[in-house]
Design a protein around this motif. Structure first.
Motif, mmCIF file in Angstrom:
data_model
loop_
_atom_site.group_PDB
_atom_site.id
_atom_site.type_symbol
_atom_site.label_atom_id
_atom_site.label_comp_id
_atom_site.label_asym_id
_atom_site.label_seq_id
_atom_site.Cartn_x
_atom_site.Cartn_y
_atom_site.Cartn_z
ATOM 1 N N ALA A 475 -4.965 -12.666 -15.103
ATOM 2 C CA ALA A 475 -4.524 -12.687 -13.701
ATOM 3 C C ALA A 475 -3.121 -12.117 -13.562
ATOM 4 C CB ALA A 475 -4.571 -14.111 -13.162
ATOM 5 N N THR A 476 -2.269 -12.381 -14.541
ATOM 6 C CA THR A 476 -0.910 -11.851 -14.507
ATOM 7 C C THR A 476 -0.920 -10.339 -14.635
ATOM 8 O OG1 THR A 476 -0.123 -13.903 -15.520
ATOM 9 C CG2 THR A 476 1.359 -12.017 -15.566
ATOM 10 N N ALA A 477 -1.789 -9.819 -15.486
ATOM 11 C CA ALA A 477 -1.911 -8.368 -15.622
ATOM 12 C C ALA A 477 -2.325 -7.740 -14.295
ATOM 13 C CB ALA A 477 -2.922 -8.033 -16.716
ATOM 14 N N LEU A 478 -3.239 -8.383 -13.606
ATOM 15 C CA LEU A 478 -3.662 -7.881 -12.292
ATOM 16 C C LEU A 478 -2.506 -7.957 -11.297
ATOM 17 C CD1 LEU A 478 -5.885 -6.826 -10.456
ATOM 18 C CD2 LEU A 478 -6.506 -9.212 -9.975
ATOM 19 N N ALA A 479 -1.699 -9.020 -11.384
ATOM 20 C CA ALA A 479 -0.543 -9.137 -10.487
ATOM 21 C C ALA A 479 0.426 -7.984 -10.698
ATOM 22 C CB ALA A 479 0.166 -10.472 -10.723
ATOM 23 N N ALA A 480 0.568 -7.534 -11.951
ATOM 24 C CA ALA A 480 1.432 -6.385 -12.225
ATOM 25 C C ALA A 480 0.909 -5.149 -11.500
ATOM 26 C CB ALA A 480 1.501 -6.134 -13.730
ATOM 27 N N VAL A 481 -0.390 -4.937 -11.579
ATOM 28 C CA VAL A 481 -0.987 -3.785 -10.889
ATOM 29 C C VAL A 481 -0.744 -3.892 -9.386
ATOM 30 C CG1 VAL A 481 -3.155 -2.598 -10.359
ATOM 31 C CG2 VAL A 481 -2.745 -3.494 -12.669
ATOM 32 N N GLN A 482 -0.959 -5.067 -8.841
ATOM 33 C CA GLN A 482 -0.789 -5.251 -7.401
ATOM 34 C C GLN A 482 0.665 -5.065 -6.980
ATOM 35 O OE1 GLN A 482 -2.479 -9.172 -7.244
ATOM 36 N NE2 GLN A 482 -4.522 -8.421 -6.686
ATOM 37 N N ALA A 483 1.584 -5.472 -7.851
ATOM 38 C CA ALA A 483 3.002 -5.282 -7.525
ATOM 39 C C ALA A 483 3.352 -3.797 -7.489
ATOM 40 C CB ALA A 483 3.878 -6.005 -8.551
ATOM 41 N N TRP A 484 2.849 -3.037 -8.466
ATOM 42 C CA TRP A 484 3.097 -1.590 -8.428
ATOM 43 C C TRP A 484 2.490 -0.979 -7.175
ATOM 44 C CZ3 TRP A 484 6.902 -0.054 -11.001
ATOM 45 C CH2 TRP A 484 7.181 -0.499 -12.301
ATOM 46 N N GLN A 485 1.300 -1.472 -6.793
ATOM 47 C CA GLN A 485 0.672 -0.967 -5.576
ATOM 48 C C GLN A 485 1.535 -1.277 -4.359
ATOM 49 O OE1 GLN A 485 -2.357 0.668 -4.714
ATOM 50 N NE2 GLN A 485 -2.330 1.287 -6.857
ATOM 51 N N ARG A 486 2.072 -2.493 -4.320
ATOM 52 C CA ARG A 486 2.943 -2.884 -3.203
ATOM 53 C C ARG A 486 4.176 -1.976 -3.148
ATOM 54 N NH1 ARG A 486 4.926 -7.640 -0.777
ATOM 55 N NH2 ARG A 486 6.737 -7.059 0.481
ATOM 56 N N LEU A 487 4.747 -1.695 -4.307
ATOM 57 C CA LEU A 487 5.921 -0.828 -4.345
ATOM 58 C C LEU A 487 5.571 0.561 -3.835
ATOM 59 C CD1 LEU A 487 8.889 -0.504 -5.165
ATOM 60 C CD2 LEU A 487 8.104 0.185 -7.429
ATOM 61 N N ALA A 488 4.417 1.048 -4.231
ATOM 62 C CA ALA A 488 3.995 2.363 -3.759
ATOM 63 C C ALA A 488 3.829 2.366 -2.242
ATOM 64 C CB ALA A 488 2.695 2.771 -4.436
ATOM 65 N N GLY A 489 3.254 1.284 -1.719
ATOM 66 C CA GLY A 489 3.069 1.195 -0.279
ATOM 67 C C GLY A 489 4.379 1.148 0.486
ATOM 68 N N ASP A 490 5.431 0.596 -0.144
ATOM 69 C CA ASP A 490 6.722 0.473 0.523
ATOM 70 C C ASP A 490 7.603 1.701 0.325
ATOM 71 O OD1 ASP A 490 5.918 -2.010 1.296
ATOM 72 O OD2 ASP A 490 7.083 -3.100 -0.209
ATOM 73 N N SER A 491 7.173 2.644 -0.525
ATOM 74 C CA SER A 491 8.029 3.770 -0.894
ATOM 75 C C SER A 491 7.545 5.055 -0.231
ATOM 76 C CB SER A 491 8.049 3.938 -2.426
ATOM 77 O OG SER A 491 8.467 2.747 -3.065
ATOM 78 N N ARG A 492 8.369 6.065 -0.347
ATOM 79 C CA ARG A 492 8.050 7.370 0.210
ATOM 80 C C ARG A 492 8.335 8.450 -0.830
ATOM 81 N NH1 ARG A 492 6.061 4.381 2.914
ATOM 82 N NH2 ARG A 492 6.139 4.048 5.181
ATOM 83 N N ASP A 493 7.610 9.550 -0.675
ATOM 84 C CA ASP A 493 7.859 10.766 -1.434
ATOM 85 C C ASP A 493 7.861 10.512 -2.938
ATOM 86 O OD1 ASP A 493 8.099 12.002 1.051
ATOM 87 O OD2 ASP A 493 10.246 11.562 1.155
ATOM 88 N N ALA A 494 8.951 10.936 -3.617
ATOM 89 C CA ALA A 494 8.982 10.858 -5.079
ATOM 90 C C ALA A 494 8.898 9.422 -5.573
ATOM 91 C CB ALA A 494 10.261 11.521 -5.603
ATOM 92 N N ALA A 495 9.542 8.506 -4.868
ATOM 93 C CA ALA A 495 9.508 7.108 -5.294
ATOM 94 C C ALA A 495 8.087 6.557 -5.216
ATOM 95 C CB ALA A 495 10.446 6.267 -4.428
#
Length: 955
Positions: A475-495
């Motif tokens: 479950a923690t491994a999945l949380a890592a994936v979801q956190a990266w997804q959240r970061l991608a959703g909050d970011s723009r362009d290169a980030a």
């Protein structure tokens, strides 16, 4: 025998016998046996055991017949005797009564009161009696027994004051002090105790009196003075050497000693608390320049006392005072722990949190406290616990904040994450490290530090101790994936791209590490989609293929999504045929009503369309056209259908396959009437019909284009013109006329084209419609549009057309005039002929003024012909009836004269035409004028006939 002497002897013998019972000594009292509660209360009363030394000095056994003895003493007192004997009898009779009451257990008040009276009589009658100190002592005892405590106290005070050197004085004063203490007369008790202490340690009452003296001071609030006797007791009773820990110090004592020391520490703590607590104790030691060897015990006692009093913050401050004075002491961490326990017990959360934070800062490995030393196991355990408590506190408080308190939530989440991180740095190999890292990641995530949270989730899932065996790791491994997804959703362009790549990496790591993870396929599916969005089509294809190959198969919706990724990846790699195949497979899996069918169908159509584009770009136009048409066959509702249909038609046009092009364009017009390319399709269709030798159809399309409002005005004008021309080509004169007329009406400018339309209308009326009136109408319209000054304007097509129209109208006018025969009455017919001639002449003159040789010579010739014909008409006019021969001759001469006038005008006009020969102009009209002149004046112009042949040969 001398009776009085005998009587005295018998009294002495009796006294000797009775007194023998009182000679045995009581056991020596000790501190432990002297007091039971050391001045403490039991059930609301002070309980003080009577010291054994206060009992009368007589035998333990009451004489066999104490009443007989008492009677003898009473008898002695009734008979005359010496003062000494009387005193002795009073004392012994009183002693026996007190002893008898003590043996019975229950106080016999009449007996005790008798004893009291006898003691008082003794003291009153024999103030110098040597045993008066004993009498006072026993008197006090009897008085206490009957409840006359104040009287007992007074008796004991009298004993101390009157007999200070009596061995009974310390005992009496101690007893007085106890009774005074019981009655809360602490100042008097203090004075009594002080008198005993003044006799020094040699007195057996020194130790208990020293203890009670301190208590008397405490009960008066004299806490600072009370410390002196208490410190003295501690210094005497405690084991030698410096003492830090109360437990081993008390364990080294006998039980009685331990009890006393424990109690002294307690009352000392109470005193110190009253004096201001830890800060006061620090100040006391600072002023003294030193501290007792048991100072640590004092801080502990002070804190314990304050805690008992529920003075929690002061208890904590007492422990912290020790730390403040001894920051490097081995027990400093323990004292801080006690302070934190006090805060916790009192519910002072903020103070507790601050104390725990301070503890961590001061006692963490490498701190100033430890230097290079290794912290003890106890301190490490406390550090771990405090770090956990601090993290959980801030974590819980962050979660409790309302969502509107954004800054407060972030601050607490950040603090929690910091403490979790500190714990991990201090205890990286702890079995709970993975769990701590997970909590830290949660705090980071909730606090908005998404990237840091994602990395910490991964550490918790894969790297830290316990992660390999923890049931939470998947479950923690999945949380890592979801956190990266959240970061991608909050970011723009290169980030955003960088975050998506991290998400893909984390997803692949999850899939490799946890192949049985319930989200295995879902994570890879998301990763494949992200790879595609990042432009890595090959990697996306590989991951999607992995999901499609999974056994057991992935969920249908995931398989559908992965087929979409495979198709999209192949499309992006320009492998359009493979993409078409994958889209087709995907459509087979989609339910009929699935909302995704249309988007997938559109992508399928685009894959086919791109195959057509590739064929077109490669020069295979026929294959391109067929592929474009296949879009409509395979995906008739696709968004790109219209473009494909149009491009198919364009390919057929480029191939000059007019029939297929026409069919494609007609189909496009039918299916997509509102498409932006519809106008272009119509234009192409018109061209195609023209090239296919179908002018009528081309004209119909051009006519429709001319009415398309979205089309640019100049294009609509051109379409209308082409429609008219193509109708002419098709032989549809009426339709052509309708289009030319519409053109002339709508587009008066530019004038050249408008005049050409009117000219065409005039020609259609003349040649096809055989409508002279309509012809004349349009010729006049040309002249009207030309304007009055056009004859003097520059050379333009419109001017030439106007010149020709003027000529033709003039010719028509001349023809009409020629048809008017001059009949009778001559004046009337002549007027009509003149009017017609003038109209024709005006038009012919206008035509001639344009300056075009062909038109001018024609107009001039026609003008001459008008005059010549007019002359002829005059000669051929009807003659009035009834004229005589002479009149007829005169009338004929007159007509000839008039006709000659017009012949001369005709000749001048013809001659004007011949003048163009000098300008090099030779045409039919000059030739006709020459012939006319030769007819009118053969002698003069007959040679012109020969010249005509020469000019014809030249021209």
């Amino acid at each position: 025998m001398n009776f009085p002497r005998l009587q005295q002897a018998l009294i002495a013998a009796a006294l000797a016998v009775c007194g023998a019972a009182a000679t045995a000594a009581d056991p020596v009292s000790t501190v432990g046996s002297t007091t039971e509660t050391n001045g403490l209360q039991r059930n609301g009363r002070f309980v003080v055991r009577t010291p054994s030394i206060l009992r009368p000095g007589m035998q333990q056994q009451v004489p066999p017949n104490p009443l007989a003895a008492i009677a003898q003493y009473d008898h002695i007192l009734e008979i005359p005797t010496s003062a000494a004997n009387r005193a002795e009898a009073l004392r012994r009779g009183a002693d026996l009564r007190v002893q008898l009451a003590d043996v019975d257990g229950e106080p016999n008040l009449p007996v005790l009161r008798k004893a009291i009276a006898m003691y008082q009589a003794l003291l009153r009658e024999a103030p110098d009696y040597p045993l008066n100190d004993r009498a006072l002592y026993q008197l006090a005892r009897a008085q206490q027994a009957v409840g006359e405590v104040d009287a007992a106290i007074a008796s004991l005070q009298q004993l101390g004051a009157g007999y200070p050197y009596s061995f009974r004085a310390p005992d009496g004063l101690f007893r007085a002090g106890e009774l005074l203490f019981q009655r809360n007369r602490f100042a008097e008790a203090e004075a009594a105790y002080r008198q005993v202490l003044a006799q020094g340690p040699s007195t057996p009452y020194f130790e208990p009196v020293q203890y009670k003296f301190g208590w008397a001071l405490v009960r008066q609030g004299k806490y600072a003075e009370a410390l002196t006797p208490f410190f003295a007791i501690l210094d005497r009773e405690l084991p030698p050497g410096t003492l830090d820990d109360p437990a081993p110090a008390l364990a080294a004592l006998k039980p009685a000693q331990a009890e006393v020391v424990r109690d002294v520490l307690k009352v000392t703590g109470r005193s110190l608390a009253a004096l201001g607590g830890g800060s006061s104790l620090n100040s006391r030691f600072q002023q003294a320049g030193s501290e007792p060897r048991y100072a640590t015990l004092l801080y502990s006692a002070l804190a314990a006392q304050l805690l008992d009093q529920q003075r929690y913050t002061e208890a904590a401050e007492a422990s912290l005072a020790f730390v403040s004075r001894h920051p490097q002491h081995p027990l400093a961490p323990a004292f801080e722990t006690r302070a934190m326990a006090a805060y916790q017990q009192g519910g002072f959360t903020d103070l507790l949190v601050a104390a725990k934070a301070g503890y961590v800062e001061r006692y963490a490995p490498g701190s100033r406290y430890w230097g290079t030393a290794t912290p003890s196991a106890e301190v490490l355990a406390a550090l771990k616990g405090n770090l956990g408590d601090l993290a959980r506190h801030h974590h819980a408080r962050a979660q409790a904040w309302p969502a509107t308190e954004v800054d407060a939530r972030k601050a607490d989440f950040a603090a929690a994450a910091g403490w979790y991180g500190r714990s991990l740095s201090l205890f990286p190999n702890d079995p709970d490290a993975a769990q701590v890292a997970l909590l830290q990641a949660d705090a980071l995530f909730d606090g908005g530090q998404i990237e840091a949270a994602a990395r910490q989730y991964e550490r918790a899932a894969y790297e830290l101790p316990g992660s390999q065996t923890s049931a939470q790791s998947p479950a923690t491994a999945l949380a890592a994936v979801q956190a990266w997804q959240r970061l991608a959703g909050d970011s723009r362009d290169a980030a955003r791209s960088a975050a998506l790549r991290e998400s893909v990496r984390a997803s692949l790591r999850l899939a490799d590490q946890f192949p049985a993870h319930p989200q295995w396929a879902t994570s890879l599916t998301r990763a494949a989609g992200d790879l595609l969005s990042l432009g890595d089509a090959e990697a996306a294809f590989t991951v999607a293929s992995r999901v499609l190959a999974a056994r057991p198969p992935a969920a249908p919706e995931l398989r559908r999504e992965m087929l979409g990724v495979v198709a999209d990846a192949r499309y992006r790699q320009q492998q359009y045929a493979a993409a078409e195949s994958a889209y087709g497979d995907l459509l087979k899996l989609l339910p009929a009503q699935d909302p995704q069918r249309q988007p997938v169908t559109d992508r399928l159509a685009r894959a086919i369309y791109e195959q057509a584009v590739v064929a077109r770009d490669g020069g295979d136009l026929k294959a391109a056209a067929l592929a474009f048409q296949r879009v409509g066959t395979v995906a008739p509702e696709a968004e790109i259908r219209a473009a494909a249909d149009y491009d198919a038609a364009s390919a057929w046009v480029e191939l000059k396959d007019w029939r297929n092009a026409a069919r494609s364009l007609e189909a496009f017009r039918s299916r997509h009437p509102a498409h932006p390319l519809a106008l272009d399709a119509e234009k192409k269709l018109a061209v195609v019909y023209g090239n296919d030798q179908q002018p009528a159809r081309a004209a119909a399309v051009y006519a429709q284009l001319a009415e398309r409002e979205p089309l640019a005005p100049d294009l609509r004008r051109e379409a209308l013109w082409l429609a008219a021309q193509d109708y002419q080509k098709a032989g549809d004169s009426r339709s052509a006329a309708a289009q030319f007329e519409r053109y002339a009406e709508r587009y008066p400018q530019p004038l050249d084209r408008a005049q050409e339309a009117r000219r065409s209308l005039a020609e259609i009326a003349r040649l096809q419609l055989r409508d002279p009136a309509r012809q004349q109408f349009w010729l006049q319209a040309i002249i009207d549009a030309d304007g009055p000054d056009s004859a003097r304007a520059a050379d333009t097509p419109a001017r030439r057309i106007a010149a020709q129209a003027s000529l033709e109208l003039g010719q028509a006018g001349a023809a009409r005039a020629a048809l008017l025969r001059l009949g009778l009455p001559l004046e009337a017919s002549l007027a009509m002929r003149r009017k017609a001639i003038e109209a024709a002449v005006q038009l012919l003159d206008r035509a001639a003024t344009y300056g075009y040789a062909e038109v001018t010579t024609a107009a001039t010739h026609e003008l001459a012909t008008v005059w010549r014909d007019f002359g002829r008409a005059i000669l051929q006019s009807d003659r009035p009836g009834g004229l005589s021969t002479d009149a007829r001759e005169q009338y004929q001469l007159l007509l000839e004269e008039q006709a000659n006038t017009f012949d001369e005008k005709a000749m001048k006009a013809y001659e004007a035409n011949l003048a163009y020969l000098r300008q090099g102009v030779w045409n039919d009209w000059v030739r006709k004028s020459s012939l006319a002149l030769s007819e009118i004046a053969p002698a003069r112009y007959g040679k012109n006939v020969r010249l005509e042949d020469r000019y014809d040969a030249i021209h």
